[in-house]
Design an enzyme around this catalytic site. Structure first.
Site, short mmCIF file in Angstrom:
data_model
loop_
_atom_site.label_atom_id
_atom_site.label_comp_id
_atom_site.label_asym_id
_atom_site.label_seq_id
_atom_site.Cartn_x
_atom_site.Cartn_y
_atom_site.Cartn_z
N ASP A 280 -4.32 -6.18 5.19
CA ASP A 280 -5.37 -6.96 5.85
C ASP A 280 -5.34 -8.42 5.40
OD1 ASP A 280 -6.50 -4.91 7.39
OD2 ASP A 280 -7.46 -4.07 5.60
N LYS B 121 -13.29 1.83 16.17
CA LYS B 121 -12.04 1.06 16.03
C LYS B 121 -11.32 0.95 17.36
CE LYS B 121 -10.20 0.97 12.14
NZ LYS B 121 -9.61 1.27 10.86
N LYS C 200 -10.33 -2.68 18.81
CA LYS C 200 -8.92 -3.06 19.01
C LYS C 200 -8.59 -3.20 20.49
CE LYS C 200 -7.59 -2.37 14.62
NZ LYS C 200 -6.80 -3.23 13.73
N PHE D 273 -3.50 3.42 15.33
CA PHE D 273 -3.76 4.45 14.33
C PHE D 273 -4.91 4.00 13.44
CE2 PHE D 273 -0.82 8.09 13.66
CZ PHE D 273 -0.13 7.98 14.85
N PRO E 159 -2.96 -11.66 10.68
CA PRO E 159 -3.28 -11.44 12.10
C PRO E 159 -3.32 -9.95 12.39
CG PRO E 159 -1.01 -12.20 11.81
CD PRO E 159 -1.67 -12.29 10.46
N ASP E 160 -4.20 -9.54 13.30
CA ASP E 160 -4.25 -8.14 13.71
C ASP E 160 -3.25 -7.97 14.85
OD1 ASP E 160 -4.86 -5.65 14.90
OD2 ASP E 160 -6.84 -5.69 13.96
N ILE E 161 -2.10 -7.41 14.52
CA ILE E 161 -0.97 -7.34 15.47
C ILE E 161 -1.36 -6.48 16.68
CG2 ILE E 161 1.47 -6.72 15.74
CD1 ILE E 161 1.65 -7.00 12.61
N ASN F 84 0.85 -1.20 0.00
CA ASN F 84 0.00 0.00 0.00
C ASN F 84 0.88 1.24 0.00
OD1 ASN F 84 0.53 0.83 2.84
ND2 ASN F 84 -0.37 -1.18 3.23
O1 C5P Z 1 -8.05 -2.36 11.22
P1 C5P Z 1 -7.18 -1.25 10.74
O2 C5P Z 1 -6.14 -1.72 9.75
O3 C5P Z 1 -7.87 -0.04 10.26
O4 C5P Z 1 -6.39 -0.80 12.07
C1 C5P Z 1 -5.36 0.11 12.06
C2 C5P Z 1 -4.51 -0.05 13.29
O5 C5P Z 1 -4.26 -1.40 13.60
C3 C5P Z 1 -3.14 0.55 13.10
O6 C5P Z 1 -2.67 0.93 14.35
C4 C5P Z 1 -2.36 -0.63 12.54
O7 C5P Z 1 -0.97 -0.48 12.73
C5 C5P Z 1 -2.93 -1.78 13.33
N1 C5P Z 1 -2.97 -3.05 12.60
C6 C5P Z 1 -2.18 -4.11 13.01
N2 C5P Z 1 -2.29 -5.32 12.35
C7 C5P Z 1 -3.13 -5.48 11.34
C8 C5P Z 1 -3.94 -4.42 10.92
C9 C5P Z 1 -3.84 -3.22 11.57
O8 C5P Z 1 -1.40 -3.95 13.94
N3 C5P Z 1 -3.20 -6.65 10.72
#
Ligand code: C5P
Length: 442
Positions: A317, A381, A385, A367, A345-347, A248
């Site tokens: 994503d 969000k 999160k 963010f 995975p959502d870190i 991106n």
């Molecule tokens: O869900 P979204 O991508 O909009 O969320 C953004 C936030 O989550 C940012 O802080 C981004 O660094 C973190 N993020 C993450 N792992 C992912 C997706 C987003 O840590 N897979």
């Protein structure tokens, strides 16, 4: 002694010249320099000792002046062999001091006056002999004399060593560096590379922009002293085959600016960076990663002992379910390849839901890059999160740019950080985080 006399003669010529001082306001107004105005109103003594790196001190002087500082150059006898006081006067806009017997000051105490008038002293280049003199408290010339005479609690002293690799590695030099550090001097590192003598190794002086960055850091309030900060930045790259992938437009600029500001605020900073070509901020530990899975692995390792986690990375994503072993080729049939995706995975969510964050030992900041309904999306969000603080911005308005505007959403409500450079916003955000962390963990 002949050389000292030569310097003294230059000195007389310089005093007579009485050049006008530079118009700092005009220089600041030019704004072409990224450090513009960062040292406005600061008075810096720039000391030069003997070394081939004196040419870099000329550039440093220029950068300091462009940053708004008033620069008073002081040169040792040896430094005058490498660059003339005339050049340094022209660049600093101030007569240069080279002698402790300079009769210009009414009280004839240049070492007292110069060290009392300074906000910081930086010696660049600092030779092995100069560091030895400092370590021993010797003061045979004006520069070591004024370093010894400085009010240490108020006037920081920074040394930028420069010497041959054998001289740098010599136990005597290393002993002297340790002694200087113990005495409250900030000894900056050296770079590895080709040296003026033709040898290659450690001992090169840092570059002028690096020294400027260190000097700017000295003046920053230490709001995050003692904190370990972990930051993710940039995009991730999800491979399709050996030559293609999905990524991106995140530039990483915001995350890198936050890393720099956090380090300036006294934190120990680890920056996990996706594929970007930005220079690493001084004093920041950088871990380069490519994919979201790589980023997750690096973050999970570091999150164990961090106090603050700031996730600025634009993590992909989804990733292709399979990375082809060889380049996927067109076969001329007009058929396009089909591709399956799996979710990454959502870190941030994983760290924020982890035991340390839940126990209040790790403060997580997320963010959100949105394209509409900033506040409502940010609030949703934040809840999803599970982070105490979420920072929202308009994605298309920030990607790749040097400026931005931020909206902070937390328990207190909504705080706006109006449009500014990412450098300024990063400093403001670090202040906001520091305020919340001390209140939050108390
Ligand atoms: O869900 P979204 O991508 O909009 O969320 C953004 C936030 O989550 C940012 O802080 C981004 O660094 C973190 N993020 C993450 N792992 C992912 C997706 C987003 O840590 N897979």
């Amino acid at each position: 002694m002949r050389k000292l006399d030569a310097c003294a003669r230059w000195e007389i010529a310089i005093i007579g010249a009485a050049l006008p001082r530079p118009r700092f306001a005009t220089l600041r107004g030019m704004n072409a320099n990224p450090f513009s105005g960062e040292l406005a109103g600061r008075r810096i003594v720039l000391g030069l000792t003997g070394g081939a790196a004196c040419f870099k001190a000329a550039e440093l002087c220029r950068l300091l002046v462009k940053s708004g500082a008033t620069v008073q150059v002081v040169m040792t006898e040896a430094a005058c062999q490498f660059i003339t006081p005339v050049a340094m006067q022209a660049l600093s806009g101030q007569p240069v001091y080279t002698s402790q017997w300079d009769a210009r000051p009414d009280n004839n105490m240049a070492h007292i006056n110069l060290s009392r008038a300074a906000d910081a002293i930086v010696v660049a280049p600092a030779s092995a002999d100069f560091i030895a003199q400092l370590a021993q408290g010797r003061a045979a010339e004006l520069l070591p004399l004024l370093c010894l005479a400085r009010p240490a609690e108020r006037v920081p002293l920074l040394l930028a060593p420069s010497m041959n690799r054998e001289m740098w590695a010599h136990p005597a030099t290393q002993r002297n560096v340790v002694q200087a550090l113990r005495d409250g001097t900030q000894v900056l590192g050296v770079a590895w590379g080709e040296q003026a003598c033709g040898e290659t190794g450690d001992g090169r002086m840092l570059e002028a922009p690096e020294l400027l960055e260190e000097l700017i850091a000295v003046f920053a309030p230490k709001a995050l002293a003692g904190q370990r900060v972990l930051i993710t930045a940039g995009p991730t790259f999800e491979a399709i085959d050996p030559v293609r992938g999905i990524t991106n437009r995140s530039s990483g600029k915001m995350g890198f600016a936050i890393a720099r500001a956090a380090r300036e605020a006294g934190a120990e900073v680890t920056l996990v960076a996706g594929p970007v070509s930005l220079p690493t901020p001084r004093g920041v530990e950088r871990i380069d990663v490519v994919s979201a899975l790589n980023m997750r692995e690096a973050v999970m390792g570091c999150a164990q002992d961090a106090h603050i986690f700031i996730a600025t990375a634009a993590v992909a994503d989804w990733r292709p379910a399979q990375e082809a072993e060889h380049k996927i080729k067109k076969d001329g049939s007009g058929e396009v390849p089909r591709m399956d995706f799996v979710e990454n995975p959502d870190i941030l969510a994983e760290v924020a839901h982890g035991a340390r964050a839940q126990a209040g030992e790790l403060f997580c900041v997320g963010f959100a890059a949105e394209s509409e309904n900033l506040q409502a999306n940010a609030q949703a969000k934040r809840a999803r999160k599970g982070v105490p603080l979420l920072v929202a911005n308009i994605g298309p308005a920030t990607f790749g740019r040097d400026d931005n505007a931020l909206l902070l959403v937390d328990d207190e409500g909504v705080t706006e950080l109006p449009h500014a450079s990412k450098r300024v916003l990063a400093q403001q955000l670090v202040d906001e985080i520091a305020r919340r962390v001390s209140g939050w963990s108390a």
